[in-house]
Structure formats: C-alpha cells, structure tokens
Design a protein around this motif. Structure first.
Motif, PDB file in Angstrom:
ATOM      1  N   GLU A  12       0.848  -1.194   0.000  1.00  0.00           N
ATOM      2  CA  GLU A  12       0.000   0.000   0.000  1.00  0.00           C
ATOM      3  C   GLU A  12       0.881   1.240   0.000  1.00  0.00           C
ATOM      4  N   LYS A  13       0.426   2.252  -0.743  1.00  0.00           N
ATOM      5  CA  LYS A  13       1.172   3.513  -0.791  1.00  0.00           C
ATOM      6  C   LYS A  13       0.208   4.652  -1.067  1.00  0.00           C
ATOM      7  N   TYR A  15      -0.110   9.193  -0.900  1.00  0.00           N
ATOM      8  CA  TYR A  15       0.589  10.470  -0.809  1.00  0.00           C
ATOM      9  C   TYR A  15      -0.349  11.512  -0.178  1.00  0.00           C
ATOM     10  N   THR A  51       5.387   3.935  -9.237  1.00  0.00           N
ATOM     11  CA  THR A  51       5.476   3.818  -7.783  1.00  0.00           C
ATOM     12  C   THR A  51       5.744   2.371  -7.387  1.00  0.00           C
ATOM     13  N   ILE A  55       9.129   0.880  -5.466  1.00  0.00           N
ATOM     14  CA  ILE A  55       9.078   0.093  -4.235  1.00  0.00           C
ATOM     15  C   ILE A  55       9.746  -1.254  -4.447  1.00  0.00           C
ATOM     16  N   ASP A  60      11.913   3.310  -2.979  1.00  0.00           N
ATOM     17  CA  ASP A  60      10.870   3.884  -2.142  1.00  0.00           C
ATOM     18  C   ASP A  60      10.397   2.793  -1.182  1.00  0.00           C
ATOM     19  N   THR A  61       9.697   3.189  -0.128  1.00  0.00           N
ATOM     20  CA  THR A  61       9.193   2.212   0.835  1.00  0.00           C
ATOM     21  C   THR A  61       7.668   2.253   0.846  1.00  0.00           C
ATOM     22  N   PRO A  62       7.033   1.115   1.059  1.00  0.00           N
ATOM     23  CA  PRO A  62       5.571   1.101   1.127  1.00  0.00           C
ATOM     24  C   PRO A  62       5.083   1.598   2.479  1.00  0.00           C
ATOM     25  N   ASP A  63       3.835   2.058   2.523  1.00  0.00           N
ATOM     26  CA  ASP A  63       3.218   2.382   3.808  1.00  0.00           C
ATOM     27  C   ASP A  63       2.899   1.102   4.576  1.00  0.00           C
ATOM     28  N   GLU A  75      11.804  -4.238   3.250  1.00  0.00           N
ATOM     29  CA  GLU A  75      11.142  -2.931   3.382  1.00  0.00           C
ATOM     30  C   GLU A  75      11.533  -2.196   4.663  1.00  0.00           C
TER      31      GLU A  75
END
Length: 227
Positions: A12-13, A15, A51, A55, A60-63, A75
């Motif tokens: 999940e991601k 912004y 995105t 990841i 980038d890192t996921p939520d 992660e």
C-alpha cells in the motif's frame, strides 16, 4: 533455494496522508516474479506502475506490505542494506536512457561495475560482451550524442545488466522510440534477458509488447490483477 526472485505482499502507498487531497496509489498489491520469468506490468499513465517499480527496486518504501528480493525481506532494513541489495541484485531501465553524456557507451557500462569494485579490464570486457549481444559493439567508443535513440537505449539496457543483477525493472523502456525502433530494441532486450536467465518486470502500456512476455499483470484502481 527459492525460485521466487521478487515477492510483493499487500503493498500500500498513499501520498498527502491525512490531507483532503490524499491519493491512495497502491491499495494492496501482491506480485511474484520467478527466476527467469519476464512479466509485463500493463497500466495506463498515472495508474501507479512507476510507484510500484520504485518500491520493488528499493527506491521507495511502502506504507504497508512486504518486499522480498531473492528471499530477503527488505522494506524495513537500513538504507545501507537496501542500497547494497539494490546495487547487487537490481537493474533499472527507464523510458529515457539517462546515460552520462561525457562518457562513451563502454564507459557508461563500466562505471557501475567499477563502483562495485570490479577491475577496469574486467568491467570493459563485460561491457563489450553486453554491447555485442545487442548488436552495437561497434559503437563502444561513441558518446550518447553520437548515437541514435535506439542505440542509446540498448546501451542503457547493457548498463542495467552490468553487475549481473537477479532482477531487471523497466519502466516503459521503449516508450520514447518510434514503433519500428521500439520493436527492434525490445527484441534486443528480450534476447539479453533470456540469454542471461534473469527475471524482469517490465511496465508498458503497449499491448503488443506485453503479449511477447511470459505473463501479464494489470494495474487499475490501485490493485493488480492477472492477465
């Protein structure tokens, strides 16, 4: 040893968290890529494929969710460890080649190897072999400005393969080329991938190119579906 090179689970991601304009880009994406498999990630512009690739490639890192490369969950690892894995195990290709203009084709391919401690002689030998495999060894000494768009992108493919990664991630790698050049360059990429036996996740909105890969996953509304 597992045959799964990339595993994304429940990614999940979003912004602008907590704001009226919060955007949920990825809502729970699951994906595996097996050793030697070429997977097409089919999605329109703005759907979140870049995105997801960032990841998957540890940029980038996921939520929420987990990212595994070659069996290691990453992660939550330190930036140093994520950088180590990214340099050793992952190769990137983008729509625009991003070659260093002041260096020749061969030097562009040698540089990431030199950064990993490979000798100049060995780095150049591998660079020449990669250029030969995509049919442009004769352009080794040329700088990007002296090469066509298709040649530049083939150099970018070779650079991504320079450190013998386990996983190749490509974001619209032929999207900046005309149809004829795109077809030729994509053929060179597929040959390079299959000859080296690595895994690849290639984002594209070109359904003809997607059909030439081993499997397709589609992205829409923040989710992935098969086929």
């Amino acid at each position: 040893m597992s045959d799964t090179v990339l595993r994304l689970t429940g990614i999940e991601k979003a912004y602008n968290h907590g704001k009226p304009n919060e955007v949920n880009v990825l809502r729970g994406c699951d994906l595996t890529v097996q050793r030697g498999e070429v997977v097409a990630l089919v999605a329109p512009s703005g759907a979140g494929k870049s995105t997801l690739l960032h990841i998957a490639g540890l940029l980038d890192t996921p939520d929420r969710g987990t990212v595994e490369i070659a069996g290691e969950q990453l992660e939550d690892k330190s930036d140093r460890r994520r950088t180590q894995v990214r340099r050793a195990e992952v190769g990137f290709v983008y729509q625009f080649h991003h070659l260093l203009p002041e260096f020749s084709a061969l030097e562009n391919i040698a540089l990431p190897q030199l950064a990993n401690g490979v000798s100049k002689q060995a780095a150049e030998a591998r660079g020449l072999a990669l250029l030969d495999s995509v049919g442009i060894a004769h352009r080794a000494s040329h700088r990007p400005a002296a090469m066509s768009g298709g040649e530049q992108q083939r150099v970018a493919f070779c650079r991504a393969m320079a450190n013998e990664p386990k996983l190749l991630l490509a974001d619209e790698p032929t999207g900046n080329l005309d149809p004829e050049t795109s077809d030729r360059v994509f053929g060179a990429l597929m040959t390079l991938v299959h000859e080296t036996g690595l895994s690849a996740l290639i984002a594209t909105h070109n359904l003809e190119l997607a059909a030439r890969m081993d499997r397709q996953v589609r992205m829409g509304n923040g989710y992935l579906t098969q086929g």
